[in-house]
Scaffold this active site. Structure first.
Site, PDB file in Angstrom:
ATOM      1  N   LYS A 194      67.380  27.345  44.708  1.00 52.06           N
ATOM      2  CA  LYS A 194      68.520  28.128  44.289  1.00 52.06           C
ATOM      3  C   LYS A 194      68.152  28.975  43.063  1.00 52.06           C
ATOM      4  O   LYS A 194      67.211  28.616  42.374  1.00 52.06           O
ATOM      5  CB  LYS A 194      69.703  27.213  43.987  1.00 52.06           C
ATOM      6  CG  LYS A 194      69.500  26.306  42.759  1.00 52.06           C
ATOM      7  CD  LYS A 194      70.778  26.193  41.978  1.00 52.06           C
ATOM      8  CE  LYS A 194      70.570  26.276  40.511  1.00 52.06           C
ATOM      9  NZ  LYS A 194      70.158  25.098  39.812  1.00 52.06           N
ATOM     10  N   TYR A 254      77.932   0.177  39.346  1.00 51.66           N
ATOM     11  CA  TYR A 254      78.742  -0.956  38.911  1.00 51.66           C
ATOM     12  C   TYR A 254      80.176  -0.804  39.369  1.00 51.66           C
ATOM     13  O   TYR A 254      80.675   0.295  39.576  1.00 51.66           O
ATOM     14  CB  TYR A 254      78.647  -1.186  37.403  1.00 51.66           C
ATOM     15  CG  TYR A 254      78.971  -0.004  36.527  1.00 51.66           C
ATOM     16  CD1 TYR A 254      77.998   0.915  36.168  1.00 51.66           C
ATOM     17  CD2 TYR A 254      80.263   0.177  36.038  1.00 51.66           C
ATOM     18  CE1 TYR A 254      78.286   1.986  35.345  1.00 51.66           C
ATOM     19  CE2 TYR A 254      80.562   1.243  35.203  1.00 51.66           C
ATOM     20  CZ  TYR A 254      79.572   2.145  34.861  1.00 51.66           C
ATOM     21  OH  TYR A 254      79.882   3.207  34.064  1.00 51.66           O
ATOM     22  N   SER A 310      52.422  30.643  37.533  1.00 52.85           N
ATOM     23  CA  SER A 310      52.306  30.592  36.079  1.00 52.85           C
ATOM     24  C   SER A 310      53.669  30.423  35.417  1.00 52.85           C
ATOM     25  O   SER A 310      53.794  30.431  34.203  1.00 52.85           O
ATOM     26  CB  SER A 310      51.599  31.843  35.563  1.00 52.85           C
ATOM     27  OG  SER A 310      52.278  32.991  36.018  1.00 52.85           O
ATOM     28  N   HIS A 353      74.646  21.348  43.296  1.00 50.84           N
ATOM     29  CA  HIS A 353      74.369  19.926  43.078  1.00 50.84           C
ATOM     30  C   HIS A 353      75.613  19.049  43.290  1.00 50.84           C
ATOM     31  O   HIS A 353      75.586  18.069  44.029  1.00 50.84           O
ATOM     32  CB  HIS A 353      73.830  19.678  41.662  1.00 50.84           C
ATOM     33  CG  HIS A 353      72.595  20.473  41.329  1.00 50.84           C
ATOM     34  ND1 HIS A 353      71.670  20.826  42.262  1.00 50.84           N
ATOM     35  CD2 HIS A 353      72.132  20.964  40.153  1.00 50.84           C
ATOM     36  CE1 HIS A 353      70.679  21.507  41.681  1.00 50.84           C
ATOM     37  NE2 HIS A 353      70.947  21.606  40.404  1.00 50.84           N
ATOM     38  N   LEU A 399      74.846  -3.519  39.016  1.00 50.16           N
ATOM     39  CA  LEU A 399      73.495  -3.438  39.582  1.00 50.16           C
ATOM     40  C   LEU A 399      72.750  -2.337  38.846  1.00 50.16           C
ATOM     41  O   LEU A 399      72.926  -1.150  39.110  1.00 50.16           O
ATOM     42  CB  LEU A 399      73.557  -3.110  41.074  1.00 50.16           C
ATOM     43  CG  LEU A 399      72.221  -2.824  41.753  1.00 50.16           C
ATOM     44  CD1 LEU A 399      71.275  -4.002  41.641  1.00 50.16           C
ATOM     45  CD2 LEU A 399      72.422  -2.474  43.219  1.00 50.16           C
ATOM     46  N   GLY A 404      67.226  14.928  46.220  1.00 49.19           N
ATOM     47  CA  GLY A 404      66.020  14.104  46.147  1.00 49.19           C
ATOM     48  C   GLY A 404      66.164  12.950  45.169  1.00 49.19           C
ATOM     49  O   GLY A 404      65.239  12.163  44.996  1.00 49.19           O
TER      50      GLY A 404
HETATM   51  C1  BG6 Z   1      69.058  22.809  37.450  1.00 46.21           C
HETATM   52  C2  BG6 Z   1      69.881  23.697  36.587  1.00 46.21           C
HETATM   53  O1  BG6 Z   1      69.291  23.091  38.799  1.00 46.21           O
HETATM   54  O2  BG6 Z   1      69.385  21.458  37.189  1.00 46.21           O
HETATM   55  C3  BG6 Z   1      69.709  23.357  35.130  1.00 46.21           C
HETATM   56  O3  BG6 Z   1      69.528  25.058  36.801  1.00 46.21           O
HETATM   57  C4  BG6 Z   1      69.924  21.884  34.886  1.00 46.21           C
HETATM   58  O4  BG6 Z   1      70.600  24.105  34.330  1.00 46.21           O
HETATM   59  C5  BG6 Z   1      69.134  21.048  35.874  1.00 46.21           C
HETATM   60  O5  BG6 Z   1      69.521  21.591  33.569  1.00 46.21           O
HETATM   61  C6  BG6 Z   1      69.477  19.582  35.765  1.00 46.21           C
HETATM   62  O6  BG6 Z   1      68.621  18.836  36.573  1.00 46.21           O
HETATM   63  P1  BG6 Z   1      68.332  17.319  36.226  1.00 46.21           P
HETATM   64  O7  BG6 Z   1      67.485  16.855  37.363  1.00 46.21           O
HETATM   65  O8  BG6 Z   1      67.633  17.307  34.921  1.00 46.21           O
HETATM   66  O9  BG6 Z   1      69.654  16.649  36.162  1.00 46.21           O
END
Ligand code: BG6
Length: 477
Positions: free
Chosen positions: A151, A371, A14, A243, A392, A184
């Site tokens: 995470k 690019y 939910s 990320h 591209l 991904g």
């Molecule tokens: C998440 C973060 O992992 O990634 C967020 O916790 C962020 O703060 C998001 O907004 C961004 O993901 P995307 O795919 O929209 O770039």
């Protein structure tokens, strides 16, 4: 092992993540025929006491416009309510899953159970224990139980290692899928192809030719509604340590022996282990004005909503090349991109007045593109030079080809058992090792974020750091 009954169990059904990401991804997989109704059943589990239909109504609006397909998909979902820390809920869940398995399975079919933890990290340990105790796959002919977690995996090296040790006692590494959804994304998945399938790049991709690399994430909105979560973590834990660092690995790693997931992850770990300790002068932190007005954020919060951190990789390929990781909330635009900037041409005969350097840009979002900025002769009678691009743009080049959502792709990987795009335990540890000392200094208030205006480019000190790291800004970008 890839046929037979498949149960996908979304824990935290939910909640926000489930509603916005998990269920829509499942829906898209279903729509494209990857989840077959003869095999698949989806279970939602959460504490809220609601009916199947109430859950379906909550998520319907996030799925899509084809009402009939949506309804059919929703029929695959059953809701079970229960707490996260007592056994009865999980026993009930197990009973429901088993019933479904009995009804769907032919004698030789195996049963597969995929648990997706769309939950706050504080309950991971208990929930994993409950799954292990009550809900494991019971068939021994090729069935499996897999766990997908998101995470934050801990808050620093120690807490992450504790979590890993705890979960590691319950499940094998091959059962654990730690999602970093950036892995991904289409253009992130393209990185290895680009680097290792193109002769263009092979000889250039090193310290002899590359001046600096920037990996940038920007959002043009603040932490609205997520202030409570965000304030505990900050931009480094939210974006950079996972990320952006994952992207750095793919940009910087050596060529793996083959595409076997373990080989790829081995190479990523080596990059992380080669990153030198972060120096204070390589960090600029920011916090946007108004961040602390959020009632869920403490008045004295020291949490950065912006950070630029320069990492240095100590190996033969990259010594001396700054990797600039930059992320911020409430900035002037929303964008994620990688910028590989090349060195100046030695012995320049065109005197192009520093019109700009060669730069290779990979834009992850919005509008996927790659690019190359390069210098060409200005068309016309005069011999002068101008900056241009080889461009591209996916929208033009691959018109009509849908680009799958990150979660869609990653969930499919978990069903197939492919761990290439998931974070291995030692990778996670190495990532925390890089950032933990800095994070502790920020947590202790020893480093303070600079204030910046919402909608701006962030603190000016960040641009100064970029220039110091060798980045040459060219006009128009
Ligand atoms: C998440 C973060 O992992 O990634 C967020 O916790 C962020 O703060 C998001 O907004 C961004 O993901 P995307 O795919 O929209 O770039």
């Amino acid at each position: 092992s890839e046929s037979g009954c498949l149960s996908i169990i979304v824990l935290g059904a939910s909640g926000d993540l489930a509603k916005k990401k998990t269920f829509p991804a499942l829906y898209h997989l279903y729509r494209q025929g990857f989840l077959h109704p003869d095999e698949v059943h989806i279970f939602g589990y959460a504490r809220t006491r609601i009916s199947d239909d109430e859950l379906r109504d909550r998520i319907r609006g996030y799925l899509g416009k084809e009402a009939e397909v949506v309804s059919k998909f929703l029929q695959l979902i059953k809701y079970v309510s229960g707490s996260y820390d007592t056994e009865d809920g999980f026993q009930l869940l197990d009973k429901e899953i088993s019933q479904h398995e009995v009804s769907k399975n032919s004698a030789e079919g195996s049963s597969r159970r995929l648990f997706y933890l769309a939950l706050p990290p504080s309950v991971y340990p208990t929930v994993c224990r409950m799954i292990r105790k009550c809900c494991m796959n019971k068939s021994d002919n090729g069935g499996w139980t897999r766990i997908v977690i998101e995470k934050p995996f801990g808050k620093d090296l120690e807490s992450a290692e504790n979590l890993s040790a705890h979960i590691g006692e319950l499940f094998e590494e091959a059962q654990l899928f730690r999602i970093d959804h950036y892995l991904g994304k289409e253009l992130v998945q393209n990185l290895l192809v680009l680097r290792f399938a193109n002769r263009f790049f092979l000889p250039l991709w090193n310290r002899d030719n590359i001046s600096n690399v920037q990996i940038v994430f920007r959002e043009n909105f603040g932490t609205e509604g997520r202030g409570g979560y965000f304030d505990e973590y900050g931009i480094i834990r939210d974006i950079i340590q996972n990320h952006l660092l994952q992207i750095l690995c793919l940009v910087a790693m050596e060529k793996p022996v083959s595409l076997k997931p373990e080989y790829i992850r081995d190479e990523k770990v080596k990059v992380l282990q080669s990153v030198l300790p972060i120096r204070d002068e390589d960090v600029v932190l920011g916090q946007y004005e108004g961040y602390r007005d959020d009632p869920t954020v403490p008045d004295q919060s020291n949490t950065p909503t912006f950070a630029t951190v320069v990492l240095r990789i100590h190996n033969e390929r990259w010594e001396g090349v700054p990797f600039i990781l930059k992320a911020g909330k409430a900035l002037h635009s929303s964008k994620a991109e990688i910028r590989v900037q090349f060195k100046d041409v030695p012995g320049d005969i065109f005197k192009c007045q520093k019109q700009g350097r060669n730069e290779f840009v990979i834009r992850l979002q919005p509008s996927e593109a790659m690019y190359m900025k390069l210098t060409v002769k200005q068309p016309g009678l005069e011999m002068s030079t101008v900056q241009s691009e080889l461009d591209l743009s996916y929208m033009q080049r691959y018109q009509g080809v849908p680009i799958p959502e990150a979660y869609e792709r990653l969930i499919l990987d978990t069903i197939r058992g492919d761990q290439q795009h998931f974070v291995r335990r030692d990778e996670l540890k190495a990532a925390w090792e890089i950032f933990t000392p800095l994070l502790h200094r920020i947590d202790n208030g020893e480093m303070k974020p600079k204030e910046y205006q919402p909608g701006s480019r962030g603190p000016v000190e960040a641009d100064e750091l970029l220039a110091k790291a060798g980045y040459v800004q060219t006009h128009g970008y």
